[in-house]
Design a protein around this motif. Structure first.
Motif, PDB file in Angstrom:
ATOM      1  N   PHE A 162      -4.097  -2.176  -2.546  1.00  0.00           N
ATOM      2  CA  PHE A 162      -5.556  -2.287  -2.544  1.00  0.00           C
ATOM      3  C   PHE A 162      -6.218  -1.027  -3.113  1.00  0.00           C
ATOM      4  CE2 PHE A 162      -9.706  -1.815  -0.460  1.00  0.00           C
ATOM      5  CZ  PHE A 162     -10.298  -3.030  -0.786  1.00  0.00           C
ATOM      6  N   PHE A 163      -5.644   0.157  -2.813  1.00  0.00           N
ATOM      7  CA  PHE A 163      -6.281   1.420  -3.195  1.00  0.00           C
ATOM      8  C   PHE A 163      -5.712   2.041  -4.470  1.00  0.00           C
ATOM      9  CE2 PHE A 163      -7.495   1.452   1.333  1.00  0.00           C
ATOM     10  CZ  PHE A 163      -8.834   1.794   1.224  1.00  0.00           C
ATOM     11  N   LYS A 164      -4.689   1.440  -5.078  1.00  0.00           N
ATOM     12  CA  LYS A 164      -3.975   2.111  -6.164  1.00  0.00           C
ATOM     13  C   LYS A 164      -4.849   2.445  -7.376  1.00  0.00           C
ATOM     14  CE  LYS A 164      -2.178  -1.966  -8.608  1.00  0.00           C
ATOM     15  NZ  LYS A 164      -0.950  -2.673  -9.052  1.00  0.00           N
ATOM     16  N   ASP A 165      -5.897   1.673  -7.608  1.00  0.00           N
ATOM     17  CA  ASP A 165      -6.746   1.925  -8.775  1.00  0.00           C
ATOM     18  C   ASP A 165      -7.972   2.787  -8.465  1.00  0.00           C
ATOM     19  OD1 ASP A 165      -5.126   0.385 -10.479  1.00  0.00           O
ATOM     20  OD2 ASP A 165      -6.086  -1.464  -9.787  1.00  0.00           O
ATOM     21  N   THR A 166      -8.162   3.093  -7.177  1.00  0.00           N
ATOM     22  CA  THR A 166      -9.384   3.805  -6.808  1.00  0.00           C
ATOM     23  C   THR A 166      -9.145   5.160  -6.129  1.00  0.00           C
ATOM     24  OG1 THR A 166      -9.473   2.597  -4.709  1.00  0.00           O
ATOM     25  CG2 THR A 166     -10.704   1.666  -6.576  1.00  0.00           C
ATOM     26  N   ASN A 167      -8.057   5.270  -5.381  1.00  0.00           N
ATOM     27  CA  ASN A 167      -7.846   6.515  -4.628  1.00  0.00           C
ATOM     28  C   ASN A 167      -6.347   6.806  -4.486  1.00  0.00           C
ATOM     29  OD1 ASN A 167      -7.797   8.630  -2.699  1.00  0.00           O
ATOM     30  ND2 ASN A 167      -9.762   7.946  -1.872  1.00  0.00           N
ATOM     31  N   GLN A 168      -5.833   7.631  -5.400  1.00  0.00           N
ATOM     32  CA  GLN A 168      -4.400   7.944  -5.397  1.00  0.00           C
ATOM     33  C   GLN A 168      -3.984   8.759  -4.171  1.00  0.00           C
ATOM     34  OE1 GLN A 168      -1.427   7.784  -8.016  1.00  0.00           O
ATOM     35  NE2 GLN A 168      -2.461   5.849  -7.649  1.00  0.00           N
ATOM     36  N   LEU A 169      -4.876   9.581  -3.631  1.00  0.00           N
ATOM     37  CA  LEU A 169      -4.545  10.372  -2.453  1.00  0.00           C
ATOM     38  C   LEU A 169      -4.271   9.462  -1.250  1.00  0.00           C
ATOM     39  CD1 LEU A 169      -4.186  13.084  -1.088  1.00  0.00           C
ATOM     40  CD2 LEU A 169      -6.669  13.127  -0.652  1.00  0.00           C
ATOM     41  N   VAL A 170      -5.118   8.467  -1.071  1.00  0.00           N
ATOM     42  CA  VAL A 170      -4.917   7.500   0.021  1.00  0.00           C
ATOM     43  C   VAL A 170      -3.602   6.765  -0.180  1.00  0.00           C
ATOM     44  CG1 VAL A 170      -5.763   5.357   1.051  1.00  0.00           C
ATOM     45  CG2 VAL A 170      -7.366   7.208   0.529  1.00  0.00           C
ATOM     46  N   VAL A 171      -3.319   6.394  -1.412  1.00  0.00           N
ATOM     47  CA  VAL A 171      -2.079   5.673  -1.724  1.00  0.00           C
ATOM     48  C   VAL A 171      -0.861   6.513  -1.328  1.00  0.00           C
ATOM     49  CG1 VAL A 171      -0.614   4.796  -3.601  1.00  0.00           C
ATOM     50  CG2 VAL A 171      -3.058   4.266  -3.558  1.00  0.00           C
ATOM     51  N   ILE A 172      -0.870   7.773  -1.726  1.00  0.00           N
ATOM     52  CA  ILE A 172       0.266   8.658  -1.420  1.00  0.00           C
ATOM     53  C   ILE A 172       0.435   8.826   0.089  1.00  0.00           C
ATOM     54  CG2 ILE A 172       1.136  11.021  -1.612  1.00  0.00           C
ATOM     55  CD1 ILE A 172      -0.246  11.136  -4.375  1.00  0.00           C
ATOM     56  N   LEU A 173      -0.671   9.063   0.794  1.00  0.00           N
ATOM     57  CA  LEU A 173      -0.601   9.257   2.240  1.00  0.00           C
ATOM     58  C   LEU A 173      -0.112   8.004   2.952  1.00  0.00           C
ATOM     59  CD1 LEU A 173      -3.914  11.267   2.878  1.00  0.00           C
ATOM     60  CD2 LEU A 173      -1.563  12.132   2.979  1.00  0.00           C
ATOM     61  N   SER A 184       8.904  -1.457  12.435  1.00  0.00           N
ATOM     62  CA  SER A 184       9.310  -1.154  11.060  1.00  0.00           C
ATOM     63  C   SER A 184       8.807  -2.220  10.087  1.00  0.00           C
ATOM     64  CB  SER A 184      10.835  -1.046  10.989  1.00  0.00           C
ATOM     65  OG  SER A 184      11.266  -0.717   9.699  1.00  0.00           O
ATOM     66  N   GLY A 185       8.986  -3.490  10.444  1.00  0.00           N
ATOM     67  CA  GLY A 185       8.565  -4.581   9.563  1.00  0.00           C
ATOM     68  C   GLY A 185       7.061  -4.599   9.337  1.00  0.00           C
ATOM     69  N   LEU A 186       6.292  -4.478  10.428  1.00  0.00           N
ATOM     70  CA  LEU A 186       4.835  -4.492  10.303  1.00  0.00           C
ATOM     71  C   LEU A 186       4.331  -3.272   9.537  1.00  0.00           C
ATOM     72  CD1 LEU A 186       3.759  -5.739  13.860  1.00  0.00           C
ATOM     73  CD2 LEU A 186       3.743  -7.035  11.709  1.00  0.00           C
ATOM     74  N   SER A 187       4.967  -2.127   9.763  1.00  0.00           N
ATOM     75  CA  SER A 187       4.565  -0.903   9.078  1.00  0.00           C
ATOM     76  C   SER A 187       4.745  -1.034   7.573  1.00  0.00           C
ATOM     77  CB  SER A 187       5.383   0.281   9.598  1.00  0.00           C
ATOM     78  OG  SER A 187       5.179   1.419   8.796  1.00  0.00           O
ATOM     79  N   PHE A 188       5.903  -1.557   7.162  1.00  0.00           N
ATOM     80  CA  PHE A 188       6.168  -1.659   5.727  1.00  0.00           C
ATOM     81  C   PHE A 188       5.267  -2.695   5.067  1.00  0.00           C
ATOM     82  CE2 PHE A 188       8.671  -2.366   1.847  1.00  0.00           C
ATOM     83  CZ  PHE A 188       8.932  -1.049   1.501  1.00  0.00           C
ATOM     84  N   LEU A 189       5.054  -3.817   5.762  1.00  0.00           N
ATOM     85  CA  LEU A 189       4.147  -4.845   5.232  1.00  0.00           C
ATOM     86  C   LEU A 189       2.752  -4.270   5.020  1.00  0.00           C
ATOM     87  CD1 LEU A 189       4.836  -8.186   7.170  1.00  0.00           C
ATOM     88  CD2 LEU A 189       4.909  -7.834   4.700  1.00  0.00           C
ATOM     89  N   GLY A 190       2.230  -3.610   6.037  1.00  0.00           N
ATOM     90  CA  GLY A 190       0.890  -3.038   5.931  1.00  0.00           C
ATOM     91  C   GLY A 190       0.801  -1.986   4.838  1.00  0.00           C
ATOM     92  N   THR A 191       1.852  -1.187   4.721  1.00  0.00           N
ATOM     93  CA  THR A 191       1.853  -0.104   3.739  1.00  0.00           C
ATOM     94  C   THR A 191       1.720  -0.603   2.315  1.00  0.00           C
ATOM     95  OG1 THR A 191       3.155   1.371   5.143  1.00  0.00           O
ATOM     96  CG2 THR A 191       3.261   1.763   2.774  1.00  0.00           C
ATOM     97  N   ILE A 192       2.562  -1.579   1.944  1.00  0.00           N
ATOM     98  CA  ILE A 192       2.562  -2.010   0.539  1.00  0.00           C
ATOM     99  C   ILE A 192       1.250  -2.691   0.154  1.00  0.00           C
ATOM    100  CG2 ILE A 192       5.065  -2.126   0.287  1.00  0.00           C
ATOM    101  CD1 ILE A 192       4.995  -5.074   0.841  1.00  0.00           C
ATOM    102  N   PHE A 193       0.621  -3.371   1.102  1.00  0.00           N
ATOM    103  CA  PHE A 193      -0.613  -4.072   0.745  1.00  0.00           C
ATOM    104  C   PHE A 193      -1.834  -3.138   0.770  1.00  0.00           C
ATOM    105  CE2 PHE A 193       2.020  -7.787   1.973  1.00  0.00           C
ATOM    106  CZ  PHE A 193       2.015  -8.386   0.724  1.00  0.00           C
TER     107      PHE A 193
END
Length: 392
Positions: free
Chosen positions: A294-305, A281-290
């Motif tokens: 990284f992708f928030k300004d370039t690919n919203q679909l990747v961000v949502i997934l 759970s901890g590693l998953s959430f850490l990886g998710t937010i970062f």
């Protein structure tokens, strides 16, 4: 006299309605923040003051339940909970919000202690481990209210949504409490088992390892409730409605975990499962937010997934950890269950108060992504505390 099956039905409904009511505001906190005109740091500090009210309740309500019984405390807590929530969404005054928020925190803890005391009472009488199941019903209530909020955002005003929901939920809670009168924890009548007010302080029991494990397990759930709406809408730029999806999936995963953990306990120890779940759970959430950052300004679909998958895994992994530590606290103590819930809650709420400030001002001075990394890192420490989960 109610049968145990009927009692469990009403218990389930109260846990469901409790989660349904207190989490109704979480998906719309960004609107509350805008309404008050505050920055992330200011708003985070303000909502953390609910801990002051929680502290007062946690120090006193366990004694009051033992002395006056659960029914009166449940009725008062439910009513105050509803009134304070209505004030929170109708005011634009920071001072009035502060007072209502402290009252809100007090009512939440009052109801929490009372209803969990009843849950432990049922568990002792029926010899069925139901605390994790009831926590799952609480999460189910939180899920349903989140879905409703997601559908209403942009269509129905915050005040109309919360007002109608609060009135209907309070009516349901009071009905369930009244229906359970025959089986609710009664006032103590035995002088030999009397637990006086001063004993709350003289006999205050600090279960350090349990408390450390509990707060490390809970902070991600707290942080998601406090900040998911703001993080997903303001930082990630997700559109209204879509921005509730990761939070909803987080809650769904918690429900699935809490309702099904017993299926895994036949072949696996709770210690082993807790270690695997907390690290995943901890590693998953850490990886998710970062990755999302990284992708928030370039690919919203990747961000949502990424957010949907990451929030789901984090919710599933952390789902049963806190109820397991609460169960350990009750089984390791000789105090009445209402007192145990209060005492362990006092320590938890003090730690949560400090950590919520740390997260809020980390978000203000750096970014919300960095702030949300804190509870994820805390989950990675849970394996150090799991020895108290062993059943002796």
């Amino acid at each position: 006299m109610l049968s145990q099956q009927q009692e469990l039905k009403y218990l389930k409904s109260l846990f469901f309605l409790f989660g349904f009511l207190i989490m109704a505001l979480a998906p719309r906190l960004s609107e509350v923040k805008v309404n008050l005109g505050l920055s992330n740091g200011e708003f985070g500090s303000l909502i953390s003051t609910a801990a002051i009210g929680s502290f007062i309740s946690l120090m006193t309500v366990g004694h009051l339940v033992h002395k006056y019984g659960a029914k009166l405390i449940l009725q008062i807590s439910a009513t105050v909970l509803a009134i304070s929530l209505l004030i929170l969404v109708h005011t634009s005054s920071t001072f009035i919000f502060l007072i209502a928020n402290i009252t809100w925190g007090s009512a939440i803890s009052g109801f929490h202690i009372s209803i969990n005391s009843q849950g432990f009472s049922f568990q002792d009488r029926s010899h069925r481990n139901v605390i994790t199941l009831l926590s799952g019903l609480w999460s189910f209530g939180a899920l349903v209210t989140s879905i409703i909020a997601g559908l209403l955002i942009g269509n129905i005003s915050l005040t109309t949504h919360i007002t109608v929901l609060t009135i209907m939920t309070l009516a349901g809670m009071l009905y369930a409490i009244s229906s359970m009168t025959q089986v609710l924890v009664e006032p103590n009548q035995n002088p030999e088992r009397d637990y006086g007010f001063s004993d709350m302080f003289k006999g205050f029991e600090i279960q350090a390892v349990v408390s450390a494990g509990l707060i490390s397990s809970l902070m991600l759930e707290y942080a998601v409730g406090d900040w998911a709406s703001i993080f997903l809408s303001e930082d990630m730029g997700l559109k209204p409605g879509i921005n509730t999806l990761p939070y909803i999936l987080f809650t769904v995963a918690m429900i699935v975990g809490r309702l099904n953990i017993h299926r895994l306990l036949d072949k696996n120890s709770i210690i082993k499962l807790s270690k695997i779940a907390s690290i995943t759970s901890g590693l998953s959430f850490l990886g998710t937010i970062f990755v999302a950052e990284f992708f928030k300004d370039t690919n919203q679909l990747v961000v949502i997934l990424v957010l949907c998958v990451g929030f789901s895994v984090a919710g599933l992994g952390s789902s049963f950890l806190a109820p397991s530590f609460m169960n350990a606290a009750n089984t390791r103590s000789k105090n009445p269950s209402s007192v145990v819930v209060g005492q362990i809650g006092v320590i938890t709420i003090v730690l949560a108060f400090v950590l919520r400030w740390v997260i809020a001002w980390t978000a203000e001075l750096t970014s919300l992504s960095i702030g949300l990394a804190i509870p994820a890192l805390m989950l990675l420490t849970v394996p150090f505390f799991t020895k108290v989960l062993k059943k002796d």
